[in-house]
Structure formats: structure tokens, C-alpha cells
Write a protein that holds these residues in place. Sequence first.
Motif, PDB file in Angstrom:
ATOM      1  N   HIS A 139     -47.843 -60.229   4.832  1.00 49.26           N
ATOM      2  CA  HIS A 139     -47.267 -58.881   4.818  1.00 49.26           C
ATOM      3  C   HIS A 139     -46.142 -58.785   5.858  1.00 49.26           C
ATOM      4  CE1 HIS A 139     -46.919 -54.553   4.597  1.00 49.26           C
ATOM      5  NE2 HIS A 139     -47.098 -54.500   5.906  1.00 49.26           N
ATOM      6  N   ARG A 140     -46.396 -59.296   7.042  1.00 50.68           N
ATOM      7  CA  ARG A 140     -45.370 -59.284   8.096  1.00 50.68           C
ATOM      8  C   ARG A 140     -44.135 -60.064   7.638  1.00 50.68           C
ATOM      9  NH1 ARG A 140     -46.863 -63.157  12.351  1.00 50.68           N
ATOM     10  NH2 ARG A 140     -45.771 -64.476  10.867  1.00 50.68           N
ATOM     11  N   ASP A 141     -44.354 -61.253   7.049  1.00 46.02           N
ATOM     12  CA  ASP A 141     -43.240 -62.086   6.619  1.00 46.02           C
ATOM     13  C   ASP A 141     -42.467 -61.457   5.460  1.00 46.02           C
ATOM     14  OD1 ASP A 141     -44.051 -63.851   8.574  1.00 46.02           O
ATOM     15  OD2 ASP A 141     -44.919 -65.306   7.176  1.00 46.02           O
ATOM     16  N   LEU A 142     -43.173 -60.888   4.487  1.00 45.42           N
ATOM     17  CA  LEU A 142     -42.487 -60.225   3.364  1.00 45.42           C
ATOM     18  C   LEU A 142     -41.708 -59.006   3.842  1.00 45.42           C
ATOM     19  CD1 LEU A 142     -45.094 -60.382   0.464  1.00 45.42           C
ATOM     20  CD2 LEU A 142     -42.825 -61.435   0.511  1.00 45.42           C
ATOM     21  N   THR A 143     -42.291 -58.253   4.781  1.00 44.23           N
ATOM     22  CA  THR A 143     -41.602 -57.082   5.332  1.00 44.23           C
ATOM     23  C   THR A 143     -40.303 -57.516   6.005  1.00 44.23           C
ATOM     24  OG1 THR A 143     -43.699 -55.913   5.618  1.00 44.23           O
ATOM     25  CG2 THR A 143     -41.820 -55.107   6.900  1.00 44.23           C
ATOM     26  N   ALA A 144     -40.353 -58.595   6.777  1.00 42.54           N
ATOM     27  CA  ALA A 144     -39.152 -59.103   7.448  1.00 42.54           C
ATOM     28  C   ALA A 144     -38.135 -59.619   6.424  1.00 42.54           C
ATOM     29  CB  ALA A 144     -39.529 -60.205   8.433  1.00 42.54           C
ATOM     30  N   PHE A 145     -38.607 -60.371   5.428  1.00 43.67           N
ATOM     31  CA  PHE A 145     -37.707 -60.917   4.402  1.00 43.67           C
ATOM     32  C   PHE A 145     -36.980 -59.805   3.662  1.00 43.67           C
ATOM     33  CE2 PHE A 145     -37.323 -61.752  -0.188  1.00 43.67           C
ATOM     34  CZ  PHE A 145     -36.320 -62.699  -0.163  1.00 43.67           C
ATOM     35  N   TYR A 146     -37.733 -58.842   3.140  1.00 41.67           N
ATOM     36  CA  TYR A 146     -37.092 -57.765   2.385  1.00 41.67           C
ATOM     37  C   TYR A 146     -36.214 -56.903   3.289  1.00 41.67           C
ATOM     38  CZ  TYR A 146     -39.361 -58.496  -2.128  1.00 41.67           C
ATOM     39  OH  TYR A 146     -39.751 -58.996  -3.345  1.00 41.67           O
ATOM     40  N   GLY A 147     -36.606 -56.707   4.538  1.00 43.00           N
ATOM     41  CA  GLY A 147     -35.779 -55.937   5.469  1.00 43.00           C
ATOM     42  C   GLY A 147     -34.432 -56.603   5.712  1.00 43.00           C
ATOM     43  N   ARG A 148     -34.451 -57.919   6.008  1.00 44.25           N
ATOM     44  CA  ARG A 148     -33.191 -58.666   6.212  1.00 44.25           C
ATOM     45  C   ARG A 148     -32.341 -58.645   4.952  1.00 44.25           C
ATOM     46  NH1 ARG A 148     -36.789 -62.327   8.435  1.00 44.25           N
ATOM     47  NH2 ARG A 148     -36.666 -63.639   6.572  1.00 44.25           N
ATOM     48  N   THR A 149     -33.000 -58.854   3.823  1.00 45.14           N
ATOM     49  CA  THR A 149     -32.272 -58.914   2.558  1.00 45.14           C
ATOM     50  C   THR A 149     -31.621 -57.571   2.240  1.00 45.14           C
ATOM     51  OG1 THR A 149     -33.795 -60.623   1.810  1.00 45.14           O
ATOM     52  CG2 THR A 149     -32.512 -59.505   0.116  1.00 45.14           C
ATOM     53  N   ALA A 150     -32.348 -56.488   2.461  1.00 39.97           N
ATOM     54  CA  ALA A 150     -31.799 -55.143   2.216  1.00 39.97           C
ATOM     55  C   ALA A 150     -30.628 -54.863   3.162  1.00 39.97           C
ATOM     56  CB  ALA A 150     -32.893 -54.095   2.387  1.00 39.97           C
ATOM     57  N   ARG A 151     -30.738 -55.265   4.426  1.00 42.73           N
ATOM     58  CA  ARG A 151     -29.640 -55.043   5.378  1.00 42.73           C
ATOM     59  C   ARG A 151     -28.361 -55.756   4.940  1.00 42.73           C
ATOM     60  NH1 ARG A 151     -33.805 -55.424   8.900  1.00 42.73           N
ATOM     61  NH2 ARG A 151     -33.401 -57.572   9.505  1.00 42.73           N
ATOM     62  N   HIS A 152     -28.502 -56.894   4.283  1.00 48.00           N
ATOM     63  CA  HIS A 152     -27.337 -57.636   3.795  1.00 48.00           C
ATOM     64  C   HIS A 152     -26.875 -57.151   2.433  1.00 48.00           C
ATOM     65  CE1 HIS A 152     -28.520 -60.485   6.953  1.00 48.00           C
ATOM     66  NE2 HIS A 152     -27.235 -60.808   6.944  1.00 48.00           N
ATOM     67  N   GLY A 153     -27.625 -56.251   1.810  1.00 49.03           N
ATOM     68  CA  GLY A 153     -27.253 -55.733   0.493  1.00 49.03           C
ATOM     69  C   GLY A 153     -27.426 -56.747  -0.622  1.00 49.03           C
ATOM     70  N   ASP A 154     -28.370 -57.673  -0.444  1.00 51.58           N
ATOM     71  CA  ASP A 154     -28.557 -58.744  -1.410  1.00 51.58           C
ATOM     72  C   ASP A 154     -29.601 -58.407  -2.466  1.00 51.58           C
ATOM     73  OD1 ASP A 154     -26.695 -60.277  -0.109  1.00 51.58           O
ATOM     74  OD2 ASP A 154     -28.167 -61.515   0.950  1.00 51.58           O
ATOM     75  N   ALA A 155     -29.520 -59.133  -3.571  1.00 50.87           N
ATOM     76  CA  ALA A 155     -30.530 -59.110  -4.627  1.00 50.87           C
ATOM     77  C   ALA A 155     -31.576 -60.174  -4.283  1.00 50.87           C
ATOM     78  CB  ALA A 155     -29.890 -59.422  -5.975  1.00 50.87           C
ATOM     79  N   VAL A 156     -32.658 -60.223  -5.038  1.00 49.63           N
ATOM     80  CA  VAL A 156     -33.683 -61.253  -4.852  1.00 49.63           C
ATOM     81  C   VAL A 156     -34.003 -61.877  -6.208  1.00 49.63           C
ATOM     82  CG1 VAL A 156     -36.132 -61.661  -4.292  1.00 49.63           C
ATOM     83  CG2 VAL A 156     -34.735 -60.251  -2.781  1.00 49.63           C
ATOM     84  N   VAL A 157     -34.042 -63.194  -6.219  1.00 45.85           N
ATOM     85  CA  VAL A 157     -34.487 -63.948  -7.386  1.00 45.85           C
ATOM     86  C   VAL A 157     -35.805 -64.609  -6.988  1.00 45.85           C
ATOM     87  CG1 VAL A 157     -33.972 -65.789  -9.029  1.00 45.85           C
ATOM     88  CG2 VAL A 157     -32.130 -64.354  -8.145  1.00 45.85           C
ATOM     89  N   LYS A 158     -36.788 -64.545  -7.915  1.00 43.42           N
ATOM     90  CA  LYS A 158     -38.123 -65.092  -7.641  1.00 43.42           C
ATOM     91  C   LYS A 158     -38.450 -66.148  -8.685  1.00 43.42           C
ATOM     92  CE  LYS A 158     -39.533 -60.430  -6.422  1.00 43.42           C
ATOM     93  NZ  LYS A 158     -40.510 -59.368  -6.744  1.00 43.42           N
ATOM     94  N   CYS A 159     -39.220 -67.146  -8.243  1.00 43.05           N
ATOM     95  CA  CYS A 159     -39.576 -68.235  -9.145  1.00 43.05           C
ATOM     96  C   CYS A 159     -40.956 -68.766  -8.785  1.00 43.05           C
ATOM     97  CB  CYS A 159     -38.547 -69.356  -9.003  1.00 43.05           C
ATOM     98  SG  CYS A 159     -38.863 -70.795 -10.047  1.00 43.05           S
ATOM     99  N   LEU A 160     -41.792 -68.959  -9.800  1.00 41.49           N
ATOM    100  CA  LEU A 160     -43.076 -69.626  -9.614  1.00 41.49           C
ATOM    101  C   LEU A 160     -42.843 -71.108  -9.830  1.00 41.49           C
ATOM    102  CD1 LEU A 160     -46.134 -69.626  -9.190  1.00 41.49           C
ATOM    103  CD2 LEU A 160     -46.373 -69.254 -11.646  1.00 41.49           C
ATOM    104  N   LEU A 161     -43.092 -71.897  -8.799  1.00 37.10           N
ATOM    105  CA  LEU A 161     -42.885 -73.344  -8.890  1.00 37.10           C
ATOM    106  C   LEU A 161     -44.228 -74.033  -8.958  1.00 37.10           C
ATOM    107  CD1 LEU A 161     -40.051 -73.274  -6.325  1.00 37.10           C
ATOM    108  CD2 LEU A 161     -39.812 -74.072  -8.654  1.00 37.10           C
ATOM    109  N   LEU A 162     -44.387 -74.813  -9.990  1.00 34.28           N
ATOM    110  CA  LEU A 162     -45.662 -75.514 -10.229  1.00 34.28           C
ATOM    111  C   LEU A 162     -45.612 -76.921  -9.698  1.00 34.28           C
ATOM    112  CD1 LEU A 162     -46.039 -74.285 -13.885  1.00 34.28           C
ATOM    113  CD2 LEU A 162     -47.081 -73.303 -11.863  1.00 34.28           C
TER     114      LEU A 162
END
Length: 162
Positions: A139-162
Motif C-alpha cells: 500500500h505504501r509503495d503503490l501510494t508513492a508510485f501513483y503519487g509520483r506518476t500523478a505529479r508528472h501527469g503520466d498515464a500507467v500501463v499494467k501487465c501481468l507477466l507469467l
Amino acid sequence: MYFHLRAVPPPALRNSAAWMRRLFEDDWDTVRERIGRHREEVLDGTYLDHDLLYAGAPPHHEPSGPRADAVLGGRPVLQPGTGRPPFLLLTAAQVARVAAFLRSADFEGLWQLARDTLLPAHGGPAAEEELHAVLAVAHRDLTAFYGRTARHGDAVVKCLLL
């Protein structure tokens, strides 16, 4: 198996499965070295537990919005002919909403709603302390990731890697 999230500046974003495959082609060791230095995040094979923590289990399930977008949300970009799950794409506006949700989320409240559903799959009450700690760190790491990403105005791409 792991769930990989990458921040992408909107001008660089391509609505192409081939482009997104190239975005995620690095091996695990390379990805692990980049975490923290780049705008990336990784959830291990228990990513569904993280999704349940945010989106909730019935009767508290959120079918859409920032709670549901935090882990498994986003517009699917299919990978035709590969048999692989689709990529998931969150726009910069959606990322900003997820960041605001995570920043204001009460982790203990989320944990209390999800614990009875999560614990049986992880060994019951004996596993509570460890599972709580793992989810709290994520939760702490996701909060930091999305916070940094939002500050930069970026989109997010997600992928499940098997």
C-alpha cells in the motif's frame, strides 16, 4: 508471475499491443533494479489480494472508479493471438484519481474489510501479522508510485507477466 505497472508520459503512449509488449520485455532482474529509480512498481503473484483490499469483496465491491482502478482497473488493450491477458491502461486523469484515493485511504479500514476474505487463503489467523505487513508495505509503495506518476501527469500501463 508478477504484476508490473509502468508510468508513461502521454505523448509517448501508443495504443498498440506490440508497443506495450516492448515496454515490458525486460527480465525480472532488470526490472527489480529499476524499481525506485524509475516510475515503475511491481506486485508479486498475490496481486489479486491487493485488488481485493482496494476494490473489496462483496458486499463492498467497487465495480469502477479509483478503488477498482488501483490494481486491476484500466482500459484493456488486447494481445491478439498470444493467449496472454490484456494490458491495462489508465489515463493521466485516472491516475490522478487513484493517487488521491490511495493518499486518503485508511489502510487499517481497508484491511478490516478484507481480512476475513484474505486470511483463509494464507493460512488463517496465524498468518495475519505477516499478511498485514506485506499488504501495508505494498500500500505504501503503490501510494508513492501513483503519487509520483500523478505529479508528472503520466498515464500507467499494467501487465501481468507469467
